[in-house]
Motif scaffolding. Structure first.
Motif, short mmCIF file in Angstrom:
data_model
loop_
_atom_site.label_atom_id
_atom_site.label_comp_id
_atom_site.label_asym_id
_atom_site.label_seq_id
_atom_site.Cartn_x
_atom_site.Cartn_y
_atom_site.Cartn_z
N HIS A 44 42.83 43.71 34.42
CA HIS A 44 43.14 42.40 33.85
C HIS A 44 42.39 41.26 34.53
N PHE A 45 42.14 41.41 35.84
CA PHE A 45 41.50 40.34 36.61
C PHE A 45 40.01 40.61 36.83
N ALA A 46 39.39 41.40 36.00
CA ALA A 46 38.01 41.83 36.22
C ALA A 46 37.05 40.66 36.47
N ASP A 47 37.24 39.54 35.78
CA ASP A 47 36.32 38.42 35.90
C ASP A 47 36.60 37.54 37.11
N ALA A 48 37.69 37.81 37.83
CA ALA A 48 38.05 36.99 38.99
C ALA A 48 38.02 37.77 40.29
N LEU A 49 37.64 39.05 40.27
CA LEU A 49 37.65 39.86 41.48
C LEU A 49 36.65 39.30 42.50
N ALA A 50 37.08 39.29 43.75
CA ALA A 50 36.25 38.72 44.82
C ALA A 50 36.29 39.64 46.03
N GLY A 51 35.42 39.36 46.99
CA GLY A 51 35.38 40.15 48.21
C GLY A 51 36.43 39.69 49.21
N GLU A 52 36.60 40.48 50.24
CA GLU A 52 37.57 40.18 51.28
C GLU A 52 37.22 38.87 51.98
N GLY A 53 38.25 38.10 52.31
CA GLY A 53 38.02 36.83 52.99
C GLY A 53 39.28 36.00 53.06
N PRO A 54 39.19 34.79 53.60
CA PRO A 54 40.36 33.91 53.74
C PRO A 54 40.96 33.59 52.37
N VAL A 55 42.29 33.48 52.33
CA VAL A 55 42.98 33.18 51.07
C VAL A 55 44.02 32.10 51.32
N ALA A 56 44.40 31.42 50.23
CA ALA A 56 45.42 30.38 50.30
C ALA A 56 46.81 30.92 50.07
N ALA A 57 46.92 32.13 49.53
CA ALA A 57 48.24 32.73 49.27
C ALA A 57 48.08 34.23 49.15
N THR A 58 49.14 34.96 49.53
CA THR A 58 49.17 36.42 49.38
C THR A 58 50.44 36.80 48.65
N VAL A 59 50.27 37.61 47.60
CA VAL A 59 51.39 38.07 46.77
C VAL A 59 51.60 39.56 47.00
N ASP A 60 52.85 39.96 47.24
CA ASP A 60 53.22 41.36 47.34
C ASP A 60 53.86 41.81 46.03
N VAL A 61 53.46 42.97 45.53
CA VAL A 61 54.01 43.52 44.29
C VAL A 61 54.70 44.84 44.62
N LEU A 62 56.01 44.89 44.41
CA LEU A 62 56.83 46.04 44.82
C LEU A 62 57.42 46.71 43.60
N GLU A 63 56.87 47.83 43.24
CA GLU A 63 57.33 48.55 42.05
C GLU A 63 58.72 49.13 42.25
N GLY A 64 59.62 48.84 41.31
CA GLY A 64 60.92 49.48 41.25
C GLY A 64 61.96 48.99 42.23
N GLN A 65 61.64 48.06 43.10
CA GLN A 65 62.62 47.60 44.09
C GLN A 65 63.53 46.53 43.49
N THR A 66 64.74 46.44 44.03
CA THR A 66 65.74 45.51 43.52
C THR A 66 66.45 44.80 44.67
#
Length: 357
Positions: A44-66
């Motif tokens: 889905h994000f093919a046009d926005a993929l970037a290399g490793e480096g500094p970021v302004a935010a980090t999102v964790d995605v946890l499948e199936g957790q409640t």
């Protein structure tokens, strides 16, 4: 009162094997997830993929957790004209939980951690929206305003198209993509900011999700539907087809070829669709002054929603008003055109040909 640390204590964030880096303009974010979700997000994000480096935010995605226990959710009020329950929220002492009513997806929004959890693989678009929300939040805190608009550019001219939900902005913007010189910027959210060199527009990395009517009336999109489904749709009454909600993901590269996405643009023109299926008047594009047309400005403005937390840590409330003055300040030099009369996408396509000639 529940704290962010209490929520995080009930979640397992240590099995996330993949990190994806995304870049939109000058905004960079990271997403940590497992293998299956990483594969979905890279697609889905093919046009926005970037290399490793500094970021302004980090999102964790946890499948199936409640959550260990359900809080006392509060419904987030819908926008005028929309009904049914969509979002609910619970304010923590130092953050906010948001629940998507229809899917059960839950999100933690806070300065300490950004987490999407629940049936993530079953609802990847809600994960994508949460990731993009962080881009919107970063920009909003930096002085940008959020517009409910689609946009394209040729690198010199930038066109945004707004209108009421279901008013045809996706169909219109994809007709502009039929021009060989244009590149897709965004389908539904456009950040705008005035600079010394003119107004800048910034899109979010999300492919359009379009209804069958948009596909049926654009031959280029025909492969998105089976022949049998196209025949079924063609037999529907026009009003029923217009109202049909059946979202399809349109991957820009698959339909329009490579290098047809550009997230930043100079914003030079804004069209607001104020036409009607019941009108017999000819379709016209008329210049208008935004400061004199609060109705048109209302179609452009967009709330940051339940996920937005300002630089002082204060979360947006559903009854907080939008600020017309902030939008007028950012858009004061843009050319505004109101589209009136009958709905005729061919007229818009010809206007687009002239604009991008």
């Amino acid at each position: 009162m529940i704290r962010v640390a209490d929520v995080l204590a009930g979640l397992d964030r240590f099995g996330l094997a993949e990190t994806i880096y995304l870049e939109t303009g000058e905004v960079r974010v990271a997403v940590r997830c497992d293998g299956p979700m990483a594969e979905e997000l890279r697609r889905h994000f093919a046009d926005a993929l970037a290399g490793e480096g500094p970021v302004a935010a980090t999102v964790d995605v946890l499948e199936g957790q409640t959550l260990d226990a359900e809080p006392d959710w509060v419904d987030w009020a819908r926008e005028p004209g929309k009904s049914g329950r969509k979002d609910a929220y619970y304010d923590l002492e130092d953050g906010r939980l948001v629940r998507k009513i229809r899917t059960g997806m839950t999100f933690l929004q806070s300065p300490q951690a950004l987490v999407a959890f629940g049936p993530c693989l079953a609802h990847p678009n809600q994960v994508i929206n949460f990731i993009n929300t962080q881009i919107l939040n970063i920009c909003k805190r930096d002085g940008w305003e959020i517009c409910h608009a689609a946009a394209v550019t040729d690198g010199v001219t930038g066109l945004a198209i707004a209108g009421l939900s279901g008013g045809g902005k996706s169909t219109a913007i994809l007709r502009m993509m039929d021009l060989d010189t244009t590149r897709f910027v965004t389908n539904d959210r456009l950040m705008v900011r005035a600079t010394a060199n003119g107004i800048v527009g910034l899109g979010i990395p999300k492919n359009p999700r379009i209804n069958p009517g948009t596909i049926l009336h654009n031959p280029r999109l025909a492969p998105m539907l089976t022949e049998a489904r196209r025949q079924e749709l063609a037999a529907m009454p026009p009003d029923d087809l217009w109202q049909l909600e059946e979202k399809h993901d349109l991957f820009i590269g698959d339909i329009y070829g490579p290098d047809r996405v550009q997230f930043t643009m100079p914003l030079t023109e804004f069209w607001v669709l104020n036409w009607s299926r019941d009108s017999a008047a000819p379709t016209q594009l008329r210049d208008a002054v935004l400061a004199e047309r609060p109705d048109l400005l209302g179609a452009i403005m967009k709330s940051a929603g339940p996920f937005y937390q300002d630089a002082d840590g204060i979360f947006l409330r559903d009854h907080d008003p939008l600020e017309p003055e902030a939008y007028l300040a950012q858009l004061q030099t843009v050319r505004l055109r109101e589209v009136t009369g009958a709905i005729d996408f061919d007229v818009l396509a010809r206007a687009g040909e002239y604009l991008f000639a």
